[in-house]
Motif scaffolding. Structure first.
Motif, mmCIF file in Angstrom:
data_model
loop_
_atom_site.group_PDB
_atom_site.id
_atom_site.type_symbol
_atom_site.label_atom_id
_atom_site.label_comp_id
_atom_site.label_asym_id
_atom_site.label_seq_id
_atom_site.Cartn_x
_atom_site.Cartn_y
_atom_site.Cartn_z
ATOM 1 N N SER A 200 1.036 -1.219 0.295
ATOM 2 C CA SER A 200 -0.156 -0.006 0.183
ATOM 3 C C SER A 200 0.692 1.327 -0.095
ATOM 4 O O SER A 200 2.325 1.201 0.467
ATOM 5 C CB SER A 200 -0.788 -0.430 1.541
ATOM 6 N N PRO A 201 0.662 2.255 -0.789
ATOM 7 C CA PRO A 201 1.204 4.055 -0.883
ATOM 8 C C PRO A 201 1.721 4.400 0.890
ATOM 9 O O PRO A 201 0.156 3.536 1.612
ATOM 10 C CB PRO A 201 0.075 5.350 -1.183
ATOM 11 N N LEU A 202 2.676 4.616 1.016
ATOM 12 C CA LEU A 202 3.176 5.382 2.082
ATOM 13 C C LEU A 202 2.648 6.940 1.927
ATOM 14 O O LEU A 202 3.548 7.166 1.782
ATOM 15 C CB LEU A 202 4.324 4.711 2.156
ATOM 16 N N ASP B 157 4.769 4.953 -3.444
ATOM 17 C CA ASP B 157 4.683 3.741 -3.646
ATOM 18 C C ASP B 157 5.643 3.096 -4.947
ATOM 19 O O ASP B 157 6.149 4.366 -5.343
ATOM 20 C CB ASP B 157 2.906 4.030 -4.004
ATOM 21 N N ALA B 158 6.023 2.356 -4.491
ATOM 22 C CA ALA B 158 6.648 1.231 -5.857
ATOM 23 C C ALA B 158 5.946 1.090 -6.988
ATOM 24 O O ALA B 158 7.221 1.567 -7.800
ATOM 25 C CB ALA B 158 7.360 -0.215 -5.459
ATOM 26 N N LEU B 159 5.223 1.032 -7.645
ATOM 27 C CA LEU B 159 4.307 0.700 -8.619
ATOM 28 C C LEU B 159 4.547 3.037 -8.887
ATOM 29 O O LEU B 159 4.488 3.125 -10.662
ATOM 30 C CB LEU B 159 2.854 0.227 -8.569
ATOM 31 N N GLY B 160 4.095 3.349 -7.618
ATOM 32 C CA GLY B 160 3.492 5.379 -8.153
ATOM 33 C C GLY B 160 2.663 5.364 -7.528
ATOM 34 O O GLY B 160 1.720 4.692 -7.937
ATOM 35 N N ILE B 161 2.577 6.261 -7.560
ATOM 36 C CA ILE B 161 1.237 7.886 -6.879
ATOM 37 C C ILE B 161 0.198 7.529 -8.127
ATOM 38 O O ILE B 161 0.553 8.768 -9.226
ATOM 39 C CB ILE B 161 1.065 8.356 -5.763
ATOM 40 N N GLY B 162 -1.721 7.254 -8.353
ATOM 41 C CA GLY B 162 -2.267 8.270 -9.188
ATOM 42 C C GLY B 162 -2.432 8.952 -8.400
ATOM 43 O O GLY B 162 -3.213 10.470 -9.236
ATOM 44 N N ALA C 212 -1.722 0.878 -8.681
ATOM 45 C CA ALA C 212 -3.082 -0.488 -9.111
ATOM 46 C C ALA C 212 -4.472 -0.406 -8.815
ATOM 47 O O ALA C 212 -5.022 -1.113 -8.097
ATOM 48 C CB ALA C 212 -2.553 -1.599 -8.229
ATOM 49 N N GLY C 213 -4.225 0.825 -8.266
ATOM 50 C CA GLY C 213 -5.781 1.145 -7.402
ATOM 51 C C GLY C 213 -5.545 0.520 -5.474
ATOM 52 O O GLY C 213 -6.854 1.182 -5.133
ATOM 53 N N THR C 214 -4.794 0.681 -5.207
ATOM 54 C CA THR C 214 -4.894 0.261 -3.990
ATOM 55 C C THR C 214 -4.749 1.446 -2.505
ATOM 56 O O THR C 214 -3.695 3.044 -3.342
ATOM 57 C CB THR C 214 -3.279 -0.884 -3.168
ATOM 58 N N VAL C 215 -5.498 1.831 -1.902
ATOM 59 C CA VAL C 215 -5.318 3.141 -1.283
ATOM 60 C C VAL C 215 -5.549 3.239 0.336
ATOM 61 O O VAL C 215 -4.981 1.961 0.757
ATOM 62 C CB VAL C 215 -7.008 3.661 -1.256
ATOM 63 N N SER C 216 -4.389 3.913 0.416
ATOM 64 C CA SER C 216 -3.872 4.473 2.180
ATOM 65 C C SER C 216 -4.630 5.480 2.933
ATOM 66 O O SER C 216 -4.476 6.456 1.608
ATOM 67 C CB SER C 216 -1.920 3.942 2.456
ATOM 68 N N THR C 217 -4.866 5.289 4.443
ATOM 69 C CA THR C 217 -4.881 6.404 4.342
ATOM 70 C C THR C 217 -5.016 7.244 6.163
ATOM 71 O O THR C 217 -3.897 6.241 6.237
ATOM 72 C CB THR C 217 -7.085 7.031 4.605
#
Length: 534
Positions: free
Chosen positions: A335-337, A361-366, A411-416
């Motif tokens: 998940s994003p940090l 995030d390793a993949l990238g932030i959208g 990837a659509g994974t969300v962190s809050t």
């Protein structure tokens, strides 16, 4: 390499396939034998037999679409497979990549190859026009039964499949078994048959979810990957493209395994400075497909949540297309940090609320955003990985407030991350002053005299901090003041007023400004006076 920087124009993304049958009359003539019965013959006056009509044969029309972006003015040639036998027909694609070939009868049990050369297309990811050189080609292999019953699609994926089948044949496998093996592997990788599934143009407008949309997005991911290589290598736009990358991948697949190696060569294959790996068409294409979804060129209306199942299946493929090591991984298993520097949890703020945070995030932030139920916050543009701004909160009522920082990776994974804070724009008050303001003291004949003033500083927000006393008359001077914090809301304060000896004795009015501060430096000034006769 294969670049032409003409800008993009949208092209439709569908094609159709139809088979039209036409009777063909075969004429034959024979000599009339005197001993034969001739009741079925048309005898002419000169004694020769007329025409004898045989059973009709068939011709076919093979239609389809060529896609690397939809290819315009490319030549598509239909031939038997393996190559080397007869060429059965050819046609030129239109602006939508469609072609239609008139051909001789099709054998449903035979294998056929469609090969495209030349033409140009609009790159899905970059929007640049890409021209196919004489060394570039796309192809597909299908059975005659498919030609007679299904649409035909020619793409990068079908080209790799065809080259894999050809490699198996070169190593001694039977053509039909090689085709079936390759088709099974690529259909398993993509989740659909790449030779018969049409392609939807992901840049042409909203589309409903389905295999054509997935196909278009995966091809766009291939394009995104090639474009990213060019950007990373600081190449001219369009220089790094799918056709150039395809030529390297064809060298990789020639031994049947996508491992980033050319058969017999231990050195990894490269495309500019990009090094191919076992995950090039597995995790890397899945990653790039998700990256394309966040770009401006994506007009499909689909988001990562819509395609994550297909993309994850692509990334996790463990068939013999790939070596057993390394094991496949998801595009982004984490998940994003989110790191929030300001606001600080449970802190008080006044005037301006600073918002300082980053997401990674390793993949990238959208998408990275901050929201609040009661506070209007600025919109962060897509793709941003940081937030750094200040928000005016002077007009916001005092009290608790919640801000929510939210980061969504490609990837659509969300962190809050939720931060609770309080707004405090209100200064403290000063209560219970003793003696009260304007009190008179008659101390004539006494020596120098001092009066202690006490009170309580009250603040229900960030808490009392300090007191400042300034004599304004008869002289202007600062007076030492003391405050003792009892708790967050109240503080005992005191200061001394010194009256000099006057001769003759007279009444003097002493005036002061008493200023109290809270922890945020919100301040309030209270006038105070006393009359001393001395």
């Amino acid at each position: 390499m294969h670049s032409d920087q003409t800008r993009f124009k949208n092209t439709p993304g569908r094609f159709s396939f139809r088979l039209h049958l036409f009777p063909m009359v075969i004429l034959s003539a024979s000599l009339l034998m005197a001993s034969c019965k001739a009741s079925n013959l048309d005898l002419s006056s000169n004694g020769q037999a007329g025409a004898l009509t045989s059973a009709p044969t068939q011709t076919a029309t093979v239609s389809g679409t060529a896609v690397d972006g939809f290819i315009d003015q490319g030549e598509v040639v239909l031939s038997t497979f393996p190559p080397g036998a007869a060429v059965l027909g050819s046609a030129t694609t239109d602006t939508s990549g469609r072609f239609s070939i008139q051909t001789t009868p099709i054998d449903s049990a035979a294998l056929y190859q469609l090969t495209l050369t030349g033409g140009s297309s609009i790159d899905f990811a970059s929007g640049y026009s890409i021209s196919l050189s004489s060394l570039d080609s796309l192809s597909t292999i299908v059975t005659g039964k498919t030609l007679l019953s299904s649409p035909v699609t020619i793409t990068i994926m079908t080209t790799l499949m065809a080259n894999q089948a050809q490699g198996m044949i070169n190593r001694g496998a039977a053509p039909l078994a090689s085709f079936q093996n390759a088709l099974g592997l690529w259909s398993g990788l993509l989740g659909f048959d790449p030779t018969t599934t049409p392609v939807t143009d992901p840049t042409a407008g909203p589309e409903s979810m389905g295999y054509p949309a997935i196909y278009g997005l995966i091809l766009a991911g291939f394009s995104q990957m090639a474009m990213a290589i060019g950007v990373n290598d600081h190449l001219s736009p369009g220089t790094s493209n799918t056709l150039g990358l395809l030529s390297v991948l064809n060298s990789d697949i020639s031994d049947g395994v996508l491992d980033g190696l050319k058969p017999g060569d231990p050195n990894p294959l490269t495309y500019y400075t990009y090094t191919l790996t076992a995950d090039t068409l597995r995790k890397d294409i899945a990653d790039s497909t998700l990256e394309f979804l966040w770009g401006d060129r994506n007009q499909s209306g689909l988001a990562p949540i819509d395609v994550s199942g297909s993309v994850n299946a692509l990334a996790l493929d463990s068939s013999s297309l790939f070596p057993g090591n390394p094991l496949p991984t998801l595009p982004d298993p984490g998940s994003p940090l989110i790191t929030v520097s300001s606001p600080v949890n449970n802190a008080y703020y006044n005037n301006t609320l600073p918002l300082v945070a980053t997401a990674s995030d390793a993949l990238g932030i959208g998408l990275f955003s901050v929201t609040s139920t009661t506070l209007p916050l600025p919109v962060n543009p897509p793709g941003s990985t940081s937030i750094q701004t200040g928000v005016d909160i002077l007009g916001i009522p005092d009290g608790p407030l919640t801000t929510v920082f939210s980061a969504e990776n490609l990837a659509g994974t969300v962190s809050t991350q939720t931060i609770s804070l309080s707004i405090d724009n209100t200064a403290p008050t000063l209560q219970n002053l003793s003696p009260i303001s304007a009190t008179s003291y008659d101390i004539c004949g006494s020596t120098n005299y001092s009066v202690q003033v006490t009170g309580q500083m009250v603040d229900t927000g960030s808490g009392p901090s300090r007191i400042q006393v300034q004599e304004t008359a008869p002289v202007s001077q600062a007076i030492s003041a003391y405050s003792t914090v009892v708790n967050r809301t109240t503080s005992n304060v005191s200061f001394y007023v010194f009256a000099p000896v006057n001769s003759p004795c007279k009444a003097v009015t002493f005036t002061y400004n008493i200023t109290v501060y809270d922890a945020l430096n919100n301040q309030r000034t209270i006038p105070y006076s006393m009359i001393i006769a001395n």
